[in-house]
Enzyme design. Structure first.
Site, PDB file in Angstrom:
ATOM      1  N   ASP A  66       0.754  -4.380   2.997  1.00  0.00           N
ATOM      2  CA  ASP A  66       1.621  -5.519   2.726  1.00  0.00           C
ATOM      3  C   ASP A  66       0.946  -6.518   1.793  1.00  0.00           C
ATOM      4  OD1 ASP A  66      -0.165  -5.890   4.798  1.00  0.00           O
ATOM      5  OD2 ASP A  66       1.221  -6.951   6.110  1.00  0.00           O
TER       6      ASP A  66
ATOM      7  N   ASP B 134       5.502   2.695  -7.767  1.00  0.00           N
ATOM      8  CA  ASP B 134       6.745   2.239  -8.391  1.00  0.00           C
ATOM      9  C   ASP B 134       6.682   0.736  -8.676  1.00  0.00           C
ATOM     10  OD1 ASP B 134       7.796   4.747  -8.377  1.00  0.00           O
ATOM     11  OD2 ASP B 134       9.341   4.372  -6.868  1.00  0.00           O
TER      12      ASP B 134
ATOM     13  N   ASP C 138       3.814   6.083  -2.832  1.00  0.00           N
ATOM     14  CA  ASP C 138       5.147   6.211  -3.403  1.00  0.00           C
ATOM     15  C   ASP C 138       5.697   4.833  -3.759  1.00  0.00           C
ATOM     16  OD1 ASP C 138       7.586   7.161  -4.196  1.00  0.00           O
ATOM     17  OD2 ASP C 138       8.202   7.907  -2.234  1.00  0.00           O
TER      18      ASP C 138
ATOM     19  N   LYS D  86      -2.858   0.572   6.616  1.00  0.00           N
ATOM     20  CA  LYS D  86      -2.248  -0.392   7.531  1.00  0.00           C
ATOM     21  C   LYS D  86      -2.990  -0.325   8.857  1.00  0.00           C
ATOM     22  CE  LYS D  86       0.850  -3.530   8.567  1.00  0.00           C
ATOM     23  NZ  LYS D  86       0.688  -4.897   8.042  1.00  0.00           N
TER      24      LYS D  86
ATOM     25  N   TYR E 166       5.942  12.026   5.296  1.00  0.00           N
ATOM     26  CA  TYR E 166       6.929  12.892   4.667  1.00  0.00           C
ATOM     27  C   TYR E 166       6.863  14.325   5.191  1.00  0.00           C
ATOM     28  CZ  TYR E 166       7.684   9.208   1.165  1.00  0.00           C
ATOM     29  OH  TYR E 166       7.994   8.032   0.524  1.00  0.00           O
TER      30      TYR E 166
END
Length: 443
Positions: free
Chosen positions: A302, A330, A326, A229, A178
């Site tokens: 994942d 959620d 993020d 990852k 970001y």
């Protein structure tokens, strides 16, 4: 026995000196032996969509809970997000940022909406939120996800999967994709338009968020899962002819899965890896040496996304980077039954913290008295507890929320048969009644 939402966040996240020569610190106020100041300034940022509705309710709850504990608040409401853009041409006016920086704490509603989707990037409401976090120098985002017994049937997961879930996502907030540079748009060698972002982390950014997570895990159930990852597909090399040579872990695994002899007529070397995640895993593992009492595990993002819906009770505390946090937080919120139930805190080494519900602005229901204000009310409780050190007032609010749910009041997002459907205002009024009640809530 009084019930608690069990947010399980320590007031002081600074590890003992013997554990680390350069610990990260979080600005979480804690009560001192002397009586703390009883007057606080709070900057309110209602924002867009349902933001003004839920902030109005949370403000009233804050005022009442504070007054019952001898606390006075001075509130300053400032524009933020799309509403600020419409008023000033900026999603984060300088006056708003200054007011936030000077406050004892900041309570945010929600930002964004369809109306501003076509704004240039630097004028989007979401950019204003990123600038606010950067301006307040908050880097640790704490997002609890707890399935309350009263709402277990609201979860989209089977009851035996959702029941008993109590986890905390610790999200790094000011680094990663970001904020990384270079970023932007360009054209490739074929003339196709392309967009690009950069995922970048420095050692100090990873170390400080890791320490926060270890401290939190230490005060919960002692388990920390670091999500990244850091997949590495090592070099696969083939020589001409039937006697092929395979090198690297991935290649060896591929050979084990097949009995065929590979025949290739060229040399191939393939590397596929996320260097930022590799550094993330390296540094989190290094920091773990200072926390032998915390069990550390690593998981690819994942797989983590899958495991959160398959068996969420396996998780205690999760630490991850900005973009993964993020998304995963959620996802975790929906395990609880509604994104409208979950608060969050964003904290830094000094200065005011930023407290906000994790839900969005929900422009489709804005102004219709349908919003669930409980996440914002619980964010106000986090503000009291972790921003101001006013644990008693925070407990009043947490108990009031549980008491209101015990009485069967539900907004549409958490409604089920046999309960009473109410709107945002009435839910707030019921919480206010319970805040003023001397009887502690029970689960």
């Amino acid at each position: 026995m009084a019930a608690s939402l069990h947010l399980n966040v320590p007031f002081n996240l600074k590890p003992a000196a013997k554990q680390s020569p350069r610990p990260a610190r979080i600005s979480c106020a804690s009560p001192s032996a002397a009586s703390p100041p009883k007057r606080y300034s709070i900057t309110l940022l209602p924002g867009d969509g349902i933001g003004p509705e839920v902030i109005s309710v949370a403000k009233n709850v804050l005022k009442l809970a504070g007054s019952l504990e001898g606390i006075e608040f001075s509130f300053q409401e400032m524009p933020m997000g799309g509403a600020a853009f419409d008023l000033t041409g900026s999603p984060l006016p300088e006056e708003t940022l200054l007011a936030a920086q000077k406050a004892d704490a900041v309570l945010l509603g929600a930002i964004g909406g369809y109306k501003w989707d076509k704004n240039e990037k630097h004028l989007k409401p979401e950019t204003g939120l990123l600038q606010l976090r950067e301006g307040l120098k908050v880097f640790a985002n704490l997002r609890p996800a707890t399935v309350l017994p009263q709402l277990v049937d609201s979860s989209t997961l089977k009851k035996d999967v959702a029941e008993g879930v109590d986890l905390m996502v610790v999200r790094e907030l000011t680094g990663g994709i970001y904020f990384g540079k270079p970023r932007g748009f360009g054209t490739n060698e074929k003339g196709d338009e392309m967009g690009f972002n950069t995922e970048v982390y420095a050692t100090y950014e990873i170390d400080r968020i890791a320490r926060v997570a270890f401290e939190i895990a230490r005060k919960r159930r002692g388990q920390l899962c670091s999500v990244d990852k850091a997949n590495v597909l090592e070099a696969l090399q083939f020589t001409v002819g039937s006697n092929s040579i395979l090198e690297g872990t991935a290649a060896k695994q591929a050979m084990m899965r097949s009995s065929k002899i590979l025949t290739c007529y060229s040399f191939m070397s393939c590397f596929c890896r996320d260097e930022a995640s590799m550094l993330w895993r390296k540094r989190v593992t290094a920091v773990a040496a200072d926390y032998p009492d915390v069990e550390l595990s690593h998981m690819y993002v994942d797989n983590a996304a899958m495991q959160l819906v398959r068996y969420p009770k396996q998780f205690d505390t999760i630490v991850t980077n900005n973009i993964f946090g993020d998304i995963l937080s959620d996802e975790a919120s929906m395990i609880t039954g509604s994104i409208g139930m979950l608060p969050s805190a964003s904290l830094g080494e000094s200065g005011p913290g930023l407290f906000e519900p994790i839900h969005g602005s929900a422009p489709d229901i804005a102004g219709q008295d349908k919003a669930n204000p409980l996440a914002t009310i619980l964010s106000a409780a986090m503000l009291l507890k972790y921003g101001l050190g006013e644990a008693n007032a925070a407990q009043r609010i947490e108990n009031a929320v549980l008491d209101t749910l015990n009485k069967g009041f539900r907004t549409g997002d958490i409604y089920s048969a046999g309960n009473k459907l109410v709107g945002c205002k009435e839910m707030g009024e019921e919480v206010l009644k319970s805040v003023d009640s001397p009887v502690p809530a029970t689960r």
